[in-house]
Scaffold this active site. Structure first.
Site, short mmCIF file in Angstrom:
data_model
loop_
_atom_site.label_atom_id
_atom_site.label_comp_id
_atom_site.label_asym_id
_atom_site.label_seq_id
_atom_site.Cartn_x
_atom_site.Cartn_y
_atom_site.Cartn_z
CG HIS A 110 12.41 -2.70 10.35
ND1 HIS A 110 13.44 -3.32 9.85
CD2 HIS A 110 11.84 -1.91 9.27
CE1 HIS A 110 13.71 -2.92 8.71
NE2 HIS A 110 12.82 -1.83 8.35
CG ASP A 161 18.40 3.53 8.84
OD1 ASP A 161 17.96 3.98 9.95
OD2 ASP A 161 17.80 2.86 7.99
CE LYS A 192 15.10 1.18 10.25
NZ LYS A 192 16.33 0.62 9.19
CE1 TYR A 239 16.03 -2.52 5.78
CE2 TYR A 239 17.93 -0.84 6.39
CZ TYR A 239 16.39 -1.07 6.18
OH TYR A 239 15.76 -0.25 6.21
N1 LIG Z 1 12.01 1.60 8.22
C1 LIG Z 1 11.75 1.10 6.94
O1 LIG Z 1 10.73 0.26 6.96
C2 LIG Z 1 12.32 1.59 5.66
C3 LIG Z 1 11.62 1.41 4.39
C4 LIG Z 1 12.50 1.74 3.51
C5 LIG Z 1 13.80 2.55 3.76
N2 LIG Z 1 14.37 2.88 4.71
C6 LIG Z 1 15.43 3.65 4.97
O2 LIG Z 1 15.48 4.47 4.24
C7 LIG Z 1 16.74 4.48 3.42
C8 LIG Z 1 16.28 5.15 1.93
O3 LIG Z 1 15.27 4.64 1.36
P1 LIG Z 1 15.12 4.03 0.09
O4 LIG Z 1 16.31 3.17 -0.05
O5 LIG Z 1 13.72 3.39 -0.38
O6 LIG Z 1 15.40 5.09 -1.23
P2 LIG Z 1 15.68 6.51 -1.48
O7 LIG Z 1 16.85 7.08 -0.75
O8 LIG Z 1 14.57 7.26 -1.52
O9 LIG Z 1 16.22 6.42 -3.22
C9 LIG Z 1 17.20 5.42 -3.42
C10 LIG Z 1 17.29 5.41 -5.24
O10 LIG Z 1 17.58 6.59 -5.48
C11 LIG Z 1 18.61 6.43 -6.32
N3 LIG Z 1 19.51 7.81 -6.26
C12 LIG Z 1 19.90 8.09 -4.83
N4 LIG Z 1 20.79 9.28 -4.91
C13 LIG Z 1 20.37 9.65 -6.30
C14 LIG Z 1 20.76 10.92 -6.93
N5 LIG Z 1 21.52 11.80 -6.30
N6 LIG Z 1 20.41 10.80 -8.51
C15 LIG Z 1 19.86 9.75 -8.96
N7 LIG Z 1 19.66 8.67 -8.17
C16 LIG Z 1 19.75 8.80 -6.80
C17 LIG Z 1 19.53 5.38 -5.88
O11 LIG Z 1 20.15 4.74 -6.66
P3 LIG Z 1 21.55 4.21 -6.74
O12 LIG Z 1 21.88 3.39 -5.31
O13 LIG Z 1 21.93 3.42 -7.96
O14 LIG Z 1 22.53 5.36 -6.72
C18 LIG Z 1 18.42 4.29 -5.32
O15 LIG Z 1 17.69 3.64 -6.51
C19 LIG Z 1 16.97 3.12 3.08
O16 LIG Z 1 18.03 2.76 2.49
C20 LIG Z 1 16.91 2.54 4.45
O17 LIG Z 1 17.85 2.84 5.26
C21 LIG Z 1 13.68 2.16 5.79
#
Ligand SMILES: NC(=O)c1ccc[n+]([C@@H]2O[C@H](COP(=O)([O-])OP(=O)(O)OC[C@H]3O[C@@H](n4cnc5c(N)ncnc54)[C@H](OP(=O)(O)O)[C@@H]3O)[C@@H](O)[C@H]2O)c1
Length: 272
Positions: free
Chosen positions: A109, A47, A77, A52
């Site tokens: 997006h 994704d 997006k 980004y």
């Molecule tokens: N469409 C939109 O508007 C939108 C908005 C937000 C997000 N997204 C998408 O959704 C994806 C995920 O959301 P997100 O980036 O907000 O965060 P998330 O996946 O909810 O959480 C990521 C965080 O958790 C940590 N983490 C991940 N796996 C872990 C584990 N097994 N143990 C401990 N810590 C862990 C990561 O740290 P480290 O990287 O340091 O491991 C990072 O700080 C985004 O990357 C993006 O592709 C889309």
């Protein structure tokens, strides 16, 4: 069976891997390494987004992975700030150039520019969506959808356009399950993609979640990803650590009981 080998089917018949690798906040230089690692860990769904600023690294990692293009599902997006028919087509071509390949799924997006969250841009979204329909009808993209769209935002597309979005990527995690959005999407066969399934990491230290996770012998991250799947959504966890990439997919050995699902569904914390 590993979650990495399981797929959802969008209502138009396109198969989409049940877990995706999120790349928000991964800078372009690092995106190459992280996506290379994610593919090595077995992810087949990435994704990204023009906003980004990492599509180039993502595309290069996929091209140099040795995998065939059709083995990897790519989502990108249209930036929230770019709206309108011509501008949407232009932005799509930029994404194509950055990735060096066509994405499989293309999303609007957000319904509003981030600086005017909640503003009414339904008319502009309809124009963007007509461009998406053209891309879809011309075979440039296999599936089209939206992100952060409320039922009313989607209804505006249903009222004025031909094609029902195939997916809506929304914030979805324990504490924030957006029931109204999910119910509307389910009713229209729109797949819900769960972004921030770990509440961007904020839920991981929660005591109650740790206790439940421990009772299954899993980590909180694994519990939260399993929760998203048991709710029928498609989780998009992000991490830049290889071990965590693997951990986040090792969830086939347990399932959350009905009573624990009820507890998790009832939690109202936003983990801010
Ligand atoms: N469409 C939109 O508007 C939108 C908005 C937000 C997000 N997204 C998408 O959704 C994806 C995920 O959301 P997100 O980036 O907000 O965060 P998330 O996946 O909810 O959480 C990521 C965080 O958790 C940590 N983490 C991940 N796996 C872990 C584990 N097994 N143990 C401990 N810590 C862990 C990561 O740290 P480290 O990287 O340091 O491991 C990072 O700080 C985004 O990357 C993006 O592709 C889309």
């Amino acid at each position: 069976m590993s979650i990495l080998n399981e797929n959802y089917t969008l209502y138009n018949g396109v198969s989409i891997p049940k877990i995706g690798f999120g790349t928000w906040q991964i800078p372009n230089e690092q995106a190459f390494t992280s996506v290379t690692d994610a593919l090595r860990a077995g992810y087949r769904h990435i994704d990204t987004a023009l906003a980004y600023d990492n599509e180039e690294g993502v595309g290069r990692a996929i091209r140099e992975s040795g995998l065939r293009r059709e083995e990897v599902f790519i989502t990108s997006k249209l930036p929230a700030e770019i709206k309108g028919y011509d501008k949407a087509l232009e932005a799509f071509e930029r994404t194509f150039r950055n990735l060096g390949t066509l994405p499989d799924l293309y999303l609007i997006h957000a319904p509003w520019p981030w600086a005017d969250k909640g503003g009414d841009y339904n008319a502009q979204n309809v124009q963007s969506w007509k461009a998406f329909e053209k891309l879809y009808n011309n075979g440039r993209i296999r599936a089209i959808g939206v992100s952060n769209f409320s039922p009313a935002n989607i209804q505006a597309l249903l009222d004025n356009c031909e094609i029902v979005p195939m997916a809506n990527q929304i914030a979805f995690h324990v504490g924030r399950t957006q029931e109204e959005y999910v119910a509307f999407c389910n009713k229209h066969n729109i797949l819900v993609e769960a972004y921030s399934p770990l509440a961007t990491g904020r839920a991981l230290g929660d005591k109650q979640l740790n206790k439940i996770a421990q009772s299954y012998g899993v980590s909180v991250a694994q519990l939260l990803i399993r929760f998203a799947l048991q709710r029928g959504t498609l989780p998009l966890p992000k991490t830049t650590t290889f071990e965590r990439m693997v951990e986040n997919t090792q969830i086939e050995k347990f399932s959350i009981s009905t009573s624990d699902m009820e507890i998790l569904n009832s939690i109202k914390s936003e983990y801010r």
